[in-house]
Design a protein around this motif. Sequence first.
Motif, PDB file in Angstrom:
ATOM      1  N   VAL A 143     105.302   6.262  31.567  1.00 18.39           N
ATOM      2  CA  VAL A 143     103.935   7.568  31.830  1.00 18.39           C
ATOM      3  C   VAL A 143     104.175   8.096  30.420  1.00 18.39           C
ATOM      4  O   VAL A 143     102.940   8.251  29.752  1.00 18.39           O
ATOM      5  CB  VAL A 143     103.387   8.277  32.704  1.00 18.39           C
ATOM      6  CG1 VAL A 143     102.295   8.446  32.900  1.00 18.39           C
ATOM      7  CG2 VAL A 143     103.709   7.276  34.506  1.00 18.39           C
ATOM      8  N   LEU A 144     105.275   8.670  30.200  1.00 17.57           N
ATOM      9  CA  LEU A 144     104.874  10.474  29.302  1.00 17.57           C
ATOM     10  C   LEU A 144     105.394   9.731  28.016  1.00 17.57           C
ATOM     11  O   LEU A 144     105.679   8.732  27.615  1.00 17.57           O
ATOM     12  CB  LEU A 144     106.707  10.896  29.790  1.00 17.57           C
ATOM     13  CG  LEU A 144     106.758  11.646  31.094  1.00 17.57           C
ATOM     14  CD1 LEU A 144     107.728  12.318  31.114  1.00 17.57           C
ATOM     15  CD2 LEU A 144     105.520  12.511  30.849  1.00 17.57           C
ATOM     16  N   ASN A 145     104.773   9.985  26.745  1.00 23.66           N
ATOM     17  CA  ASN A 145     105.183  10.081  25.412  1.00 23.66           C
ATOM     18  C   ASN A 145     106.478   9.744  24.724  1.00 23.66           C
ATOM     19  O   ASN A 145     107.143   8.477  24.036  1.00 23.66           O
ATOM     20  CB  ASN A 145     105.042  10.973  24.566  1.00 23.66           C
ATOM     21  CG  ASN A 145     103.228  10.939  24.565  1.00 23.66           C
ATOM     22  OD1 ASN A 145     102.297  10.346  24.829  1.00 23.66           O
ATOM     23  ND2 ASN A 145     102.209  12.798  24.644  1.00 23.66           N
ATOM     24  N   SER A 178      99.193   8.483  28.893  1.00 23.55           N
ATOM     25  CA  SER A 178      97.852   9.000  27.607  1.00 23.55           C
ATOM     26  C   SER A 178      98.306   8.075  26.706  1.00 23.55           C
ATOM     27  O   SER A 178      96.754   8.226  26.101  1.00 23.55           O
ATOM     28  CB  SER A 178      98.345  10.257  27.919  1.00 23.55           C
ATOM     29  OG  SER A 178      97.987  11.192  28.610  1.00 23.55           O
ATOM     30  N   THR A 179      99.038   7.297  26.298  1.00 21.09           N
ATOM     31  CA  THR A 179      98.825   7.135  24.635  1.00 21.09           C
ATOM     32  C   THR A 179      98.416   5.312  24.519  1.00 21.09           C
ATOM     33  O   THR A 179      97.436   5.206  23.768  1.00 21.09           O
ATOM     34  CB  THR A 179     100.462   7.335  23.988  1.00 21.09           C
ATOM     35  OG1 THR A 179     101.113   8.545  24.080  1.00 21.09           O
ATOM     36  CG2 THR A 179     100.504   5.989  22.606  1.00 21.09           C
ATOM     37  N   LEU A 180      98.687   4.723  25.855  1.00 22.07           N
ATOM     38  CA  LEU A 180      98.040   3.332  26.157  1.00 22.07           C
ATOM     39  C   LEU A 180      96.880   3.896  26.410  1.00 22.07           C
ATOM     40  O   LEU A 180      95.911   3.127  25.569  1.00 22.07           O
ATOM     41  CB  LEU A 180      98.893   2.735  26.989  1.00 22.07           C
ATOM     42  CG  LEU A 180     100.060   2.436  26.971  1.00 22.07           C
ATOM     43  CD1 LEU A 180     101.109   1.470  27.989  1.00 22.07           C
ATOM     44  CD2 LEU A 180     100.192   1.321  24.920  1.00 22.07           C
ATOM     45  N   SER A 181      96.708   4.574  27.146  1.00 20.36           N
ATOM     46  CA  SER A 181      95.168   5.031  27.941  1.00 20.36           C
ATOM     47  C   SER A 181      94.339   5.691  26.401  1.00 20.36           C
ATOM     48  O   SER A 181      92.857   4.385  26.442  1.00 20.36           O
ATOM     49  CB  SER A 181      94.816   6.359  29.078  1.00 20.36           C
ATOM     50  OG  SER A 181      95.831   5.469  30.218  1.00 20.36           O
ATOM     51  N   GLY A 185     103.429   2.044  34.533  1.00 19.49           N
ATOM     52  CA  GLY A 185     103.169   3.358  33.872  1.00 19.49           C
ATOM     53  C   GLY A 185     102.665   3.263  32.613  1.00 19.49           C
ATOM     54  O   GLY A 185     102.378   4.528  31.419  1.00 19.49           O
ATOM     55  N   GLY A 186     103.204   1.679  32.046  1.00 20.05           N
ATOM     56  CA  GLY A 186     102.914   1.181  30.276  1.00 20.05           C
ATOM     57  C   GLY A 186     104.650   1.414  29.129  1.00 20.05           C
ATOM     58  O   GLY A 186     104.225   1.672  28.763  1.00 20.05           O
ATOM     59  N   SER A 187     105.406   1.430  29.918  1.00 23.29           N
ATOM     60  CA  SER A 187     106.421   1.702  29.547  1.00 23.29           C
ATOM     61  C   SER A 187     107.445   0.980  28.416  1.00 23.29           C
ATOM     62  O   SER A 187     107.776   1.035  26.978  1.00 23.29           O
ATOM     63  CB  SER A 187     108.556   2.489  30.262  1.00 23.29           C
ATOM     64  OG  SER A 187     108.867   1.332  30.642  1.00 23.29           O
ATOM     65  N   ASN A 188     106.619  -0.131  29.533  1.00 28.66           N
ATOM     66  CA  ASN A 188     107.865  -1.339  28.908  1.00 28.66           C
ATOM     67  C   ASN A 188     106.629  -1.700  27.658  1.00 28.66           C
ATOM     68  O   ASN A 188     106.476  -1.799  26.472  1.00 28.66           O
ATOM     69  CB  ASN A 188     107.989  -2.439  29.488  1.00 28.66           C
ATOM     70  CG  ASN A 188     107.218  -3.659  28.950  1.00 28.66           C
ATOM     71  OD1 ASN A 188     108.077  -4.289  28.075  1.00 28.66           O
ATOM     72  ND2 ASN A 188     106.537  -4.041  29.813  1.00 28.66           N
ATOM     73  N   LEU A 189     105.398  -1.800  27.650  1.00 27.95           N
ATOM     74  CA  LEU A 189     104.174  -1.823  27.118  1.00 27.95           C
ATOM     75  C   LEU A 189     104.357  -1.109  25.804  1.00 27.95           C
ATOM     76  O   LEU A 189     104.196  -1.950  24.677  1.00 27.95           O
ATOM     77  CB  LEU A 189     103.155  -2.002  27.805  1.00 27.95           C
ATOM     78  CG  LEU A 189     101.828  -2.555  27.380  1.00 27.95           C
ATOM     79  CD1 LEU A 189     101.694  -4.005  26.598  1.00 27.95           C
ATOM     80  CD2 LEU A 189     100.360  -2.159  27.124  1.00 27.95           C
ATOM     81  N   GLY A 190     104.074   0.401  26.225  1.00 28.87           N
ATOM     82  CA  GLY A 190     104.106   0.071  25.253  1.00 28.87           C
ATOM     83  C   GLY A 190     105.505   0.958  23.963  1.00 28.87           C
ATOM     84  O   GLY A 190     105.197   1.018  22.882  1.00 28.87           O
ATOM     85  N   VAL A 208     111.027  17.990  25.608  1.00 27.93           N
ATOM     86  CA  VAL A 208     109.839  18.381  25.692  1.00 27.93           C
ATOM     87  C   VAL A 208     109.666  18.579  23.890  1.00 27.93           C
ATOM     88  O   VAL A 208     108.553  18.020  24.233  1.00 27.93           O
ATOM     89  CB  VAL A 208     109.796  20.035  26.175  1.00 27.93           C
ATOM     90  CG1 VAL A 208     108.939  21.034  25.631  1.00 27.93           C
ATOM     91  CG2 VAL A 208     110.725  19.655  27.455  1.00 27.93           C
ATOM     92  N   ASP A 209     110.115  18.759  22.425  1.00 31.54           N
ATOM     93  CA  ASP A 209     110.203  18.415  21.907  1.00 31.54           C
ATOM     94  C   ASP A 209     109.333  17.198  21.457  1.00 31.54           C
ATOM     95  O   ASP A 209     108.270  17.310  20.898  1.00 31.54           O
ATOM     96  CB  ASP A 209     111.204  18.833  20.563  1.00 31.54           C
ATOM     97  CG  ASP A 209     111.306  20.407  21.281  1.00 31.54           C
ATOM     98  OD1 ASP A 209     110.322  21.463  21.480  1.00 31.54           O
ATOM     99  OD2 ASP A 209     112.623  20.362  20.552  1.00 31.54           O
ATOM    100  N   GLN A 210     110.312  16.216  22.300  1.00 36.50           N
ATOM    101  CA  GLN A 210     109.460  14.623  21.397  1.00 36.50           C
ATOM    102  C   GLN A 210     108.265  14.760  22.330  1.00 36.50           C
ATOM    103  O   GLN A 210     107.294  13.670  21.547  1.00 36.50           O
ATOM    104  CB  GLN A 210     110.565  13.833  22.640  1.00 36.50           C
ATOM    105  CG  GLN A 210     112.126  13.212  21.310  1.00 36.50           C
ATOM    106  CD  GLN A 210     113.262  12.875  21.851  1.00 36.50           C
ATOM    107  OE1 GLN A 210     113.413  11.937  23.026  1.00 36.50           O
ATOM    108  NE2 GLN A 210     114.172  12.937  21.980  1.00 36.50           N
ATOM    109  N   GLU A 211     107.722  14.970  23.419  1.00 38.12           N
ATOM    110  CA  GLU A 211     106.993  15.114  24.230  1.00 38.12           C
ATOM    111  C   GLU A 211     105.466  15.889  23.363  1.00 38.12           C
ATOM    112  O   GLU A 211     104.710  14.813  23.723  1.00 38.12           O
ATOM    113  CB  GLU A 211     106.900  15.762  25.473  1.00 38.12           C
ATOM    114  CG  GLU A 211     106.068  15.213  26.728  1.00 38.12           C
ATOM    115  CD  GLU A 211     105.929  13.918  26.720  1.00 38.12           C
ATOM    116  OE1 GLU A 211     106.732  13.475  27.187  1.00 38.12           O
ATOM    117  OE2 GLU A 211     104.665  13.092  27.158  1.00 38.12           O
ATOM    118  N   LEU A 212     105.707  15.832  23.013  1.00 33.50           N
ATOM    119  CA  LEU A 212     104.536  17.291  22.035  1.00 33.50           C
ATOM    120  C   LEU A 212     104.310  16.936  20.839  1.00 33.50           C
ATOM    121  O   LEU A 212     104.155  17.315  20.190  1.00 33.50           O
ATOM    122  CB  LEU A 212     104.910  18.617  21.818  1.00 33.50           C
ATOM    123  CG  LEU A 212     104.881  19.345  23.375  1.00 33.50           C
ATOM    124  CD1 LEU A 212     104.970  20.965  23.808  1.00 33.50           C
ATOM    125  CD2 LEU A 212     103.706  19.117  24.501  1.00 33.50           C
TER     126      LEU A 212
END
Lengths: 455, 455
Positions: A234-236, A349-352, A269-274, A57-61
């Motif tokens: 997907v997640l940060n 969201s980050t890649l978006s 979802g963007g995991s590899n690209l991100g 959660v800390d990392q997410e935020l």
Amino acid sequence: MDKNIPYKTYLEESEMPKQWYNVRADMKNKPAPLLNPATLKPMTAEELGVVFCDELVDQELNTTDAYIDIPEEIREFYKMYRPSPLVRAYCLEKALGTPAKIYYKFEGNNTSGSHKLNSAIAQAYYAKKQGLKGVTTETGAGQWGTALSMACAYFGLDCKVYMVKVSYEQKPFRREVMRTYGASVTPSPSDTTNVGRKILAEHPGTTGSLGCAISEAVEVAVGSEGYRYVLGSVLNQVLLHQSVIGLESLAAFEKLGEKPDIIIGCAGGGSNLGGLISPFMGQKLRGEADYRFIAVEPASCPSLTRGKYAYDYCDTGMVCPLAKMYTLGSGFIPSANHAGGLRYHGMSSTLSQLYDDKLMEAVSVEQTKVFEAAQQFARIEGILPAPESSHAIRVAIDEALKCKETGEEKTILFGLTGTGYFDMVAYQKFNDGEMSDYIPTDDDLAKGFAGLPKV
Amino acid sequence: MDKNIPYKTYLEESEMPKQWYNVRADMKNKPAPLLNPATLKPMTAEELGVVFCDELVDQELNTTDAYIDIPEEIREFYKMYRPSPLVRAYCLEKALGTPAKIYYKFEGNNTSGSHKLNSAIAQAYYAKKQGLKGVTTETGAGQWGTALSMACAYFGLDCKVYMVKVSYEQKPFRREVMRTYGASVTPSPSDTTNVGRKILAEHPGTTGSLGCAISEAVEVAVGSEGYRYVLGSVLNQVLLHQSVIGLESLAAFEKLGEKPDIIIGCAGGGSNLGGLISPFMGQKLRGEADYRFIAVEPASCPSLTRGKYAYDYCDTGMVCPLAKMYTLGSGFIPSANHAGGLRYHGMSSTLSQLYDDKLMEAVSVEQTKVFEAAQQFARIEGILPAPESSHAIRVAIDEALKCKETGEEKTILFGLTGTGYFDMVAYQKFNDGEMSDYIPTDDDLAKGFAGLPKV
């Protein structure tokens, strides 16, 4: 071949990253926060802590710290299958007759068969550290579920996987790998959850979707003592863990005295690209270097190229927070002929945000063209690629062929996220000439957009 | 972990072997020559040239040159997937609580999934150089067929694979990988050959055997203009090519300043074991160093531990030369519950001679114990091993546990020949508790011995 550039470049263990890179710290426009679906206010750490492990959660935020230490236990595990090689595709260059230099970062040399293990081991570690009994998750094509099973076996955690029913039935061997690592695998939708029973009642005979499997996994995690939910894309936090791909790539290029001009990755979802582009994007955001970034998505699931940038549900059952992302609507399901992963309705969201800020390009490709590239790559470079990865191969080849026309000696880097050893049903269709394409019509997409929440 | 010893040791490209090592040059007692089944005289180069490529015939008959140059084209291909890592199994050591140091040479990081590619690319190269149109071969578990398909795709050669029928049916995905690389795959016995038709007539409903598939592949090669037969194990030329495994291992150990005490490999026809131990055996034969070598074979196909050292047919159809080897008789077929490879009735002539000269030990293990070791290894070291490789894992673990009892800090090296991604039917049986063992009775073996030729 270039005298000074080997086919494969491996970092030394001592050169492996000791910190992940958090691209959000360098973004002027931060990705939009997750919203509580009831209050429409940003999710607090406390609210997220019901679903996710506390440190995650800390990392997410965390949108401010550019570097976050990789715990030693995770670095030790990374050493079992990392560093992954940065490969110079000499044979492919020769076969194409291109002046371009083609590199790929190959993440498939581990039993999960993909980059997913980079985040799975991190998430399992934090769950273990928090004293949890186990974790729940969903899996589509099966790479994430396999990776998480391996990570949980390593740390002695229970692992409950909800596998999209169509994959569960078509990929019995993926399922069996997960079982070998001690995970329990349930086809989704199932009658083990409220949301599963509801979906089964409304759509009898459904073969499931990622969004539905997520809802089931979250419900079980929230309702079980000592369990949390973990997600593979997907997640940060996932992009943070996956930055190890880009960090190793950057370090390897620096070692070689080379620099990519174009960086290409497949995007579901963007995991590899991100993960691949993060450190390079950081340089671009800080004005230290410039790169072209290209996200490649399936024409059958075109969230970036044809989606709307809006708040949306992350799951079908609407039990998850809302995320602002390029999305096709949480009710969107790719057509039945879509093979492999990259089938999620939304994008990280980050890649978006990076895409919306025009810092990254996106293209979509049809799957028969993708499998043509996959077969060509397999025969020339020797590695049978995953269908997902082959989206990036397709565009890398296309860019290299453009260089052939123009005579430009560009340096291309693409992410080869994994191997296709568990995707032979799709290859068989292609080999038998029975694979088809499907591009959703505007009407198809309108149905998905109609379900977007009013935020 | 030892400060100076990383998890994985890779040689630099410049350190990769430029020559194969031919252990026969250092053997006092040379392996017995192949015999012409009609005349019972040693096969001449001319006679062998009908079946095999010319340069491979030279290598087959060469018992005097210790080193043979690896052509540059093959070395370039090797660079696409080699060097393979020498891995220190820190996690396994810790889990076992052993003072032993455990290393494994991992040959599974390529799409063929095993070490077989080392010889496949060599044999395809010589076929191409000779101007042939294509090659024929047999495959059992499918690793060799896959490797040869990849090698032929690379050199643009036609590739006809006769696949043991039971594998063809149980492993459709292996077959599909071969097709993706452009090979044609025929279940054996088939009605495309005289020997196949004869066997089908005599044994209707047979699920095939390696010996039968060899006969078919040889018949097609000899009867087709511009084709030769290639074989993935047993032959001296194969052990020569596979010496790259041992040469890399030896170089890596020297780089680390370490030395193995015990070297363990699984043994079917002997390709991996022979390749792994060759350079170390050379040191032993020349009196430069001493090692314990252990061949591990399935209890259900115990050619070294229970076979006879005698001239025998290499194939069921008796179209091939006779070889002197430890053998169960060319009619021997492992029981139906035997999973995976290591099912050939005989053992490489070179290894047979070394074993007869007491330079190497052999043990047999039951398959449930093998799969227990496989699962344990997968969960601890992260790699899902091939059933064949898991025979070596079983004995490596057993030796490490002996060290735990005695407190000896021995250094163990074993060959991890490949991955089990296409063996999930066998894993499923094990996961479901439905795997059984079978040890042939003396009477069973007597039937096989009864078919030995009178030479």
